[in-house]
Design a protein around this motif. Sequence first.
Motif, short mmCIF file in Angstrom:
data_model
loop_
_atom_site.label_atom_id
_atom_site.label_comp_id
_atom_site.label_asym_id
_atom_site.label_seq_id
_atom_site.Cartn_x
_atom_site.Cartn_y
_atom_site.Cartn_z
N PHE A 28 0.85 -1.26 0.01
CA PHE A 28 0.05 0.07 -0.01
C PHE A 28 0.98 1.17 0.05
CE2 PHE A 28 -1.81 -3.44 2.09
CZ PHE A 28 -3.08 -3.75 1.55
N VAL A 29 0.39 2.31 -0.86
CA VAL A 29 1.46 3.47 -0.85
C VAL A 29 0.41 4.93 -0.68
CG1 VAL A 29 2.81 4.88 -2.65
CG2 VAL A 29 2.71 2.12 -2.74
N ASP A 30 1.00 5.65 -0.06
CA ASP A 30 0.45 6.92 0.38
C ASP A 30 1.48 8.04 0.05
OD1 ASP A 30 -2.15 8.53 0.72
OD2 ASP A 30 -1.51 8.57 2.78
N PHE A 31 1.05 9.16 0.39
CA PHE A 31 1.87 10.30 0.23
C PHE A 31 1.68 11.44 1.39
CE2 PHE A 31 3.80 14.31 -1.14
CZ PHE A 31 4.95 14.13 -1.78
N SER A 32 2.46 11.50 2.23
CA SER A 32 2.34 12.70 3.36
C SER A 32 3.68 12.74 3.90
CB SER A 32 1.17 12.19 4.37
OG SER A 32 1.74 11.22 5.23
N VAL A 33 3.66 13.60 5.01
CA VAL A 33 5.05 14.17 5.33
C VAL A 33 5.89 14.52 4.37
CG1 VAL A 33 4.73 13.65 7.79
CG2 VAL A 33 5.45 12.11 6.39
N ARG A 72 -5.68 3.30 8.05
CA ARG A 72 -5.59 4.01 9.56
C ARG A 72 -4.21 4.68 9.71
NH1 ARG A 72 -8.82 -0.49 11.35
NH2 ARG A 72 -6.85 -1.51 12.00
N LEU A 73 -3.29 3.81 9.38
CA LEU A 73 -1.81 4.23 9.67
C LEU A 73 -1.45 5.43 8.79
CD1 LEU A 73 -0.09 1.04 9.98
CD2 LEU A 73 -0.84 2.55 11.62
N PHE A 74 -2.04 5.47 7.50
CA PHE A 74 -1.91 6.79 6.62
C PHE A 74 -2.49 7.92 7.03
CE2 PHE A 74 -0.94 3.67 2.88
CZ PHE A 74 0.47 3.44 3.24
N ALA A 75 -3.72 7.52 7.76
CA ALA A 75 -4.53 8.71 8.31
C ALA A 75 -3.65 9.31 9.40
CB ALA A 75 -5.89 8.23 8.49
#
Length: 356
Positions: free
Chosen positions: A37-42, A64-67
């Motif tokens: 799973f991939v997301d973009f933040s920080v 949940r972790l990405f949020a």
Amino acid sequence: MVMSLSRRLADIRRVVLYISMAALLLTGCRPSAPHQFVDFSVGTVLTLTFYNGNRSSNARQAERLFAYAQDVEMRMSTSQQDYEDSELLRSNRNAGIRSTTLSADTIRVVTEGVRLSELTNGAFQIGVWPLTRLWDFSTLIHTADLPSSEEIAMALPLVGHDDITLDQERSTISFATEGMGVDVGGIAKGWIGDYFRTQIQKREGSVALIDIGGNIITVGSKKQGERWNIGIQDPSGTQGQIAGVLSVAETSVVTSGNYERAVVIDGVRYHHIIDPLQGLPVANELSSVTIVTMGSMYADALSTAVYVKGLAEGMAFVERLPGVEALFIIADNTIVLTDALRPLFTVHSQKFTVRE
Ligand code: AMP
Ligand code: MG
């Protein structure tokens, strides 16, 4: 207000991507296709790879972790462009005027930041904000944008962790003088990494790889006794191009490098790790420092600190810390390792030489 790029990307990717493919930097056989799973933040790419568990519970946990990571960014970012009203920007604006209430996580990160500043003798410096506000890489484009020597000279006396007061009971922060402030950019990814690991470990027997913009945390092992192969970025290569591979058990592997956030203006390279005594991007023989130790936030602070200290002082410092190993890449493409890492590292590119 114009939405920042990171927020727009994060929104686009809120529907968490499921990619059934092997993690880019990993080798070795695995029983079945991992769930990724991939997301973009920080300000970076977050990748979670699960090697067991069922797909839908992994997806729910990733979401949940990405949020959580996005929430941390909103509360703790000191990027003025992205988050005008984060808790820490507010606290820095209130410096010398009034105290600021922080949420429980934020005060814990800052408290750890002060402790790590003491441990590293201020090489990792949580109170570096008066300088990092001047070296704002989101706005540095032309020579005229560079901080002047007068601005740096005025900021230097405001840098430090001694004049920060944290009241744990009231959950507040205050500073002795106006202009002071904290910047958790050197440890926030590490904090998020430790949080991810703790949450993933709640599901007993979990085997996973956490990658927060190149900060790696390994959870469990794919087969009993099997090590994880972690690629170490070639500082002058394209992203994902590796200098070599470290074979590690359950741990954190965190790198600080002069290639991560940098601009070249009129042929001069400026990067984001600031020497708190000089007020300038660190200029020493190093291109990157990788720290291997269990705690991800600890590794994050140490990688920044050891980069600031340079090879000789950094090596001596790491050798005094139990359970901490380091890999240095020098600008001339020599790689220097602490003793315990030598048998665990394999060089992958001809251009690097490992110092005996
Ligand atoms: P890292 O990539 O972990 O080495 O952290 C670099 C980030 O930490 C920068 O983008 C700044 O936000 C912040 N920073 C820069 N120099 C320092 C320093 N000497 N001590 C603590 N944080 C720093
Ligand atoms: Mg760091």
